[in-house]
Structures are given as C-alpha cells and as structure tokens.
Design a protein around this motif. Structure first.
Motif, PDB file in Angstrom:
ATOM      1  N   LEU B  13       0.826  -1.209   0.000  1.00  0.00           N
ATOM      2  CA  LEU B  13       0.000   0.000   0.000  1.00  0.00           C
ATOM      3  C   LEU B  13       0.861   1.260   0.000  1.00  0.00           C
ATOM      4  CD1 LEU B  13      -2.766  -1.152   2.512  1.00  0.00           C
ATOM      5  CD2 LEU B  13      -2.943  -0.988   0.016  1.00  0.00           C
ATOM      6  N   LYS B  14       1.912   1.227   0.794  1.00  0.00           N
ATOM      7  CA  LYS B  14       2.811   2.376   0.856  1.00  0.00           C
ATOM      8  C   LYS B  14       3.425   2.640  -0.523  1.00  0.00           C
ATOM      9  CE  LYS B  14       6.774   1.839   2.940  1.00  0.00           C
ATOM     10  NZ  LYS B  14       8.060   1.905   3.720  1.00  0.00           N
ATOM     11  N   MET B  15       3.873   1.581  -1.148  1.00  0.00           N
ATOM     12  CA  MET B  15       4.519   1.740  -2.452  1.00  0.00           C
ATOM     13  C   MET B  15       3.516   2.219  -3.501  1.00  0.00           C
ATOM     14  SD  MET B  15       7.374   1.813  -3.868  1.00  0.00           S
ATOM     15  CE  MET B  15       8.584   0.934  -2.849  1.00  0.00           C
ATOM     16  N   ILE B  16       2.319   1.690  -3.473  1.00  0.00           N
ATOM     17  CA  ILE B  16       1.298   2.139  -4.415  1.00  0.00           C
ATOM     18  C   ILE B  16       1.021   3.632  -4.203  1.00  0.00           C
ATOM     19  CG2 ILE B  16      -1.141   1.935  -5.080  1.00  0.00           C
ATOM     20  CD1 ILE B  16      -0.806  -1.111  -4.244  1.00  0.00           C
ATOM     21  N   TYR B  17       0.962   4.030  -2.946  1.00  0.00           N
ATOM     22  CA  TYR B  17       0.755   5.463  -2.668  1.00  0.00           C
ATOM     23  C   TYR B  17       1.860   6.299  -3.290  1.00  0.00           C
ATOM     24  CZ  TYR B  17       0.159   9.916  -0.367  1.00  0.00           C
ATOM     25  OH  TYR B  17      -0.009  11.257  -0.132  1.00  0.00           O
ATOM     26  N   LYS B  18       3.097   5.891  -3.060  1.00  0.00           N
ATOM     27  CA  LYS B  18       4.234   6.669  -3.576  1.00  0.00           C
ATOM     28  C   LYS B  18       4.200   6.774  -5.093  1.00  0.00           C
ATOM     29  CE  LYS B  18       7.674   5.994   0.069  1.00  0.00           C
ATOM     30  NZ  LYS B  18       8.998   5.393   0.390  1.00  0.00           N
ATOM     31  N   LEU B  19       3.955   5.644  -5.739  1.00  0.00           N
ATOM     32  CA  LEU B  19       3.978   5.658  -7.205  1.00  0.00           C
ATOM     33  C   LEU B  19       2.745   6.354  -7.780  1.00  0.00           C
ATOM     34  CD1 LEU B  19       5.437   2.102  -7.892  1.00  0.00           C
ATOM     35  CD2 LEU B  19       6.631   4.283  -7.781  1.00  0.00           C
ATOM     36  N   SER B  20       1.713   6.508  -6.983  1.00  0.00           N
ATOM     37  CA  SER B  20       0.514   7.201  -7.453  1.00  0.00           C
ATOM     38  C   SER B  20       0.736   8.697  -7.615  1.00  0.00           C
ATOM     39  CB  SER B  20      -0.650   6.974  -6.482  1.00  0.00           C
ATOM     40  OG  SER B  20      -0.975   5.608  -6.434  1.00  0.00           O
ATOM     41  N   ALA B  21       1.837   9.191  -7.107  1.00  0.00           N
ATOM     42  CA  ALA B  21       2.123  10.620  -7.279  1.00  0.00           C
ATOM     43  C   ALA B  21       2.291  10.940  -8.762  1.00  0.00           C
ATOM     44  CB  ALA B  21       3.385  11.005  -6.505  1.00  0.00           C
ATOM     45  N   ASP B  22       2.819   9.977  -9.504  1.00  0.00           N
ATOM     46  CA  ASP B  22       3.101  10.224 -10.924  1.00  0.00           C
ATOM     47  C   ASP B  22       1.974   9.785 -11.851  1.00  0.00           C
ATOM     48  OD1 ASP B  22       5.712  11.092 -10.144  1.00  0.00           O
ATOM     49  OD2 ASP B  22       6.289   8.983  -9.983  1.00  0.00           O
ATOM     50  N   THR B  23       1.393   8.631 -11.569  1.00  0.00           N
ATOM     51  CA  THR B  23       0.379   8.096 -12.479  1.00  0.00           C
ATOM     52  C   THR B  23      -0.909   7.800 -11.733  1.00  0.00           C
ATOM     53  OG1 THR B  23       1.388   5.940 -12.076  1.00  0.00           O
ATOM     54  CG2 THR B  23       1.921   7.025 -14.158  1.00  0.00           C
ATOM     55  N   GLU B  24      -1.994   7.940 -12.440  1.00  0.00           N
ATOM     56  CA  GLU B  24      -3.319   7.667 -11.887  1.00  0.00           C
ATOM     57  C   GLU B  24      -3.400   6.228 -11.371  1.00  0.00           C
ATOM     58  OE1 GLU B  24      -5.928   9.354 -11.309  1.00  0.00           O
ATOM     59  OE2 GLU B  24      -7.678   8.024 -11.471  1.00  0.00           O
ATOM     60  N   ARG B  25      -3.133   5.289 -12.288  1.00  0.00           N
ATOM     61  CA  ARG B  25      -3.119   3.874 -11.902  1.00  0.00           C
ATOM     62  C   ARG B  25      -1.695   3.344 -11.877  1.00  0.00           C
ATOM     63  NH1 ARG B  25      -7.562   0.936 -11.261  1.00  0.00           N
ATOM     64  NH2 ARG B  25      -9.443   2.143 -11.616  1.00  0.00           N
TER      65      ARG B  25
END
Lengths: 227, 227
Positions: B13-25
């Motif tokens: 979840l943490k990693m998904i949050y971080k990578l969501s800064a750049d892309t929607e999905r």
DNA sequence: ACAATAATTTAGATTAGTCTAAAATATAAT
DNA sequence: ATTATATTTTAGACTAATCTAAATTATTGT
C-alpha cells in the motif's frame, strides 16, 4: 552475521529460556500453554529448531527441550532488547510501568544492533529493567540475580522486592497500589498454610497486606539475613 | 478498530501510494520492480487486496490499481510512522540522516498509536521529515507540498530543495557533501539537452555543481518566482 | 490491420506456522 | 502389573506470501 529468525522463533526461544529457570527441560505442554498454541504446533517447532544448523534446541522425544548455547544467545539478545525497550519507553516516551510490556514485545524483534546500542547509551547502560529484572549485558551475560520467590518466605524473614513479572497491566497497577515495587523492603508477619497466604508489613506502608499464592509466586525477592 | 494487516500488505500500500504521485493507476510491473518480487506475486496481491472487506484497492485487470480511501488511509498512516520515526531516530538516538531509513522501514509496521503519538509530542508535532518530506497529520491529511522536480527546471530559474528520496544511504551522503539538503537555495546555471545534466549554483557553496538526470529526478523543489 | 513483442494473469508448487483428529507413549492408580 | 489417564507425537490440511512456467491480453511498428 546470524541468519534472520522469525518473530515466532524468537518468541519460542525467549519463552523456553524463561521457563528453564524452574526446570532443566521444558515440555511441549508448558510452551503450548504459555504461547497459546496447540501442543502439536510446539512439537513441530521443537523438531525444526533442533534440526537447524547450528541447532537452537536440544530435543529429546517426550522429554522436552533445553536451549543450546546458540539458542540461549538468541533468547538473551531478545530479552536484552525487551528490557532495554521497556525502560526506554518509560524514561524517554513517558509510558507508565504497566503499559510498556506489550509495546516492547513487538519492538524487541525488529530493532537493530545499532538501535539496541543507542538506547543502552541513552539510558546509561542500565543493569536492571523497569520491573527489576536483570538485563543481559552487551556480551549477553546475565548478571547475578536472586532466584527466590516471595512465595517461599516465612514469618520473621525480611526481604527486598527484586523484580516482578511484567506482562499483566492490571497486576502491575495492583502491585503499585500496594507499594510492591522493586527495592521495597518488607517483613513477613504471618503465613497461612492452607491457602499459602502471606501477611506482609511493607516499609513505608501503614497497613499490613495479605497476598495469595498467585501473587507471591510472581515476585522475586532478595532475602535479608537475620542480623 | 481496524484489522491488523501484515507488514507485506502495508508495504504494498505504501509503495502504491508513492507511485501514485506520478500516475493515476499503478501497474503490476512497477510494483514488482519496486518491491523486488515477481509480477505474478503482485497480481495475486492486487486481487486479494481488491477483494478485502472493505476493499483496499480498486483493481482493473491489465490496467493496474488505484488506492481506495481505506487503502490510502493505511498508506498514510505508515508514511506518518516512517517519517516520524526517521526524525526520532535522528533527534533522540543520534542516527545520521543516511542511517535512519532502514530502521524506520522495519519499525513503521510495529509501533502502536500510542507510540506514534508520544513520538509526535516529543518532536513537537513536526510537519516535515528529516529529508524534507511532508508528514501526514494526526488525521492523516497530507500537508500541501510542491510536486516539481529539479529535473524539470531550466537556466535562470531559482529554487529551494524541498525534499530528497531517503532510501539510499550512499546517495544521501553524496547529497550532503554537495549541500543539497532541504532548505538549500540554488539557481540553475546551465542545462545540457543531450544528457539532461543541470549545472547549479547552490547558495553557500563555492563551486558550481553538475548533476545528472538520475540525481535531479530524485530532488523535489520549490520553484521561486522570478522577482 | 496484423504480426511481433511486451506485460499481465493463471496454474501449480513451496515454505512457515498454524490447526484438528488420531496414534503412540508416559505416568499414575489400584 | 495392568489398566486408565494424560501427554506428546504424527498425519493431514489450511493460509499467506512467494516462486516459475505457461497462457492470455495489450501495445506497437510497419
């Protein structure tokens, strides 16, 4: 560099160490009860840890286990973590003495050598934990400490509370109200053989108190020699 | 009282949050790469977390995932833990800024609400982490923060280093030697279009420095308006 | 528009830690 | 000394998190 062990394995080793204070070998049932798992799970774990390389347990079928030196080192390391953490939570983060245990139980598996070392320095290399327990030193040697329980004392004897078991918050709050904290001096006034109740006079407390066996068996004491 | 999640789930979840800064999905491959697991494992986890009750992820086959509100809350909680812990390790236990990350990464999953709260109090409710990152507040709201990278700045522009990525100790030591710490002001002197190198003049440093794209893409900046 | 390539998903397997139920072994009691 | 009881061990199964290899679905280049 030692192989990283699971929290579960560390918990088994810690518990075996604790129960080894009373008996040479620790049985399947004792651990199952203490860790709240089934006896079958314990047998399984005993076998696995005895087959590790190097072995962490010395296991004899139907007779229980004994820690190997390797296993004991790990248990002592975790115990050192636990006791340093309890003190740290109290001194630095303001936890009360009944709140520290649960948090330390989780953190103890996770902190690094460095964390351990820094905490030890901040606390001034303490030799006793928040509840009086001895803290293994850097080299994982356990300091000398008394092995008698209040439970076994009798009228006329005087003693000092050395340490108390740390895992039940309600019990710890109770002890505090009775003045039964490490360092407290007391004398045994009366013993009741049928229920093993003890009547104590604790220094600095107005009232004498009567304690049942389930309490007195949890309190380690240093017995003062009659002068 | 939220169900206790595994460290692994929290890491996803943490990693998904971080990578969501750049892309929607966020896609399977990105997470597999970042977490160093196989794509198959990631698909599996995506499906499991999307089928939780309540769902933590919104998953569309072949298109990746988006955090649900539930999922985002957990990610923010872990991020708050991480950033508070990094500061705490530095301020209270004397860790250097390149040493804090690995320790915080393990502790973040294990500390209680109470620990989080006590640490926040000891640190005076900070809003920025050791490496400049915004710290979600008690209600898990993320403070406003810049979203530009040094990478996208061009000559003549002036800016302030806002935050730097915290996970590579060597990189952090390098940044310190260059004076590239949160709060440092600088101006862009030159841009080289073939390799995306940037030449900077950092306030208080004698020499200009040249940074490649793999460095500048790791530095968040606040761009100063030309006056 | 269709083949080639890349990414993702499915299927089947593995390991750690647990369980229940059944079998084996000790211990205790008469 | 033999039976009854209690404890321990074995056998077989489950879950979470992972893997590899095969199958499927997207994307891209001509």
């Amino acid at each position: 560099m030692r192989k990283r062990l699971s929290d579960t394995v560390e918990d088994y080793l810690k518990m075996i160490y604790k129960l080894s204070a009373d008996t040479e070998r620790v049985g399947t049932g004792q651990i199952a009860e203490a860790l709240e798992v089934s006896p079958a799970s314990v047998t399984d774990m005993f076998q696995r840890l005895a087959n590790e390389n190097p072995p962490l347990l010395d296991y004899i079928k139907h007779q229980g286990v004994k820690l190997t030196n390797e296993g004991r080192k790990i248990a002592l390391e975790i115990l050192r973590h636990h006791r340093l953490l309890e003190l740290f939570l109290h001194e630095v983060l303001g936890y009360s003495w009944d709140q520290v245990h649960a948090e330390a139980d989780r953190l103890e598996h996770v902190i690094s050598e460095k964390f351990e070392e820094r905490v030890a320095v901040v606390l001034g290399d303490p030799q006793r934990g928040l509840h009086g327990e001895p803290i293994p030193n850097r080299n994982l040697e356990m300091p000398d400490h008394p092995t008698s329980y209040l439970h076994d004392m009798r009228p006329e004897q005087r003693g000092v509370i050395h340490s108390v078991s740390d895992d039940d918050p309600g019990f710890l709050r109770f002890l505090k109200t009775q003045g039964l904290v490490p360092g407290a001096e007391f004398s045994v006034v009366d013993f009741s053989p049928y229920d093993n109740n003890l009547r104590l006079q604790v220094n600095g407390q107005d009232q004498e108190i009567v304690l049942g066996a389930s309490v007195t068996a949890q309190l380690k004491v240093e017995i003062k020699n009659a002068s």
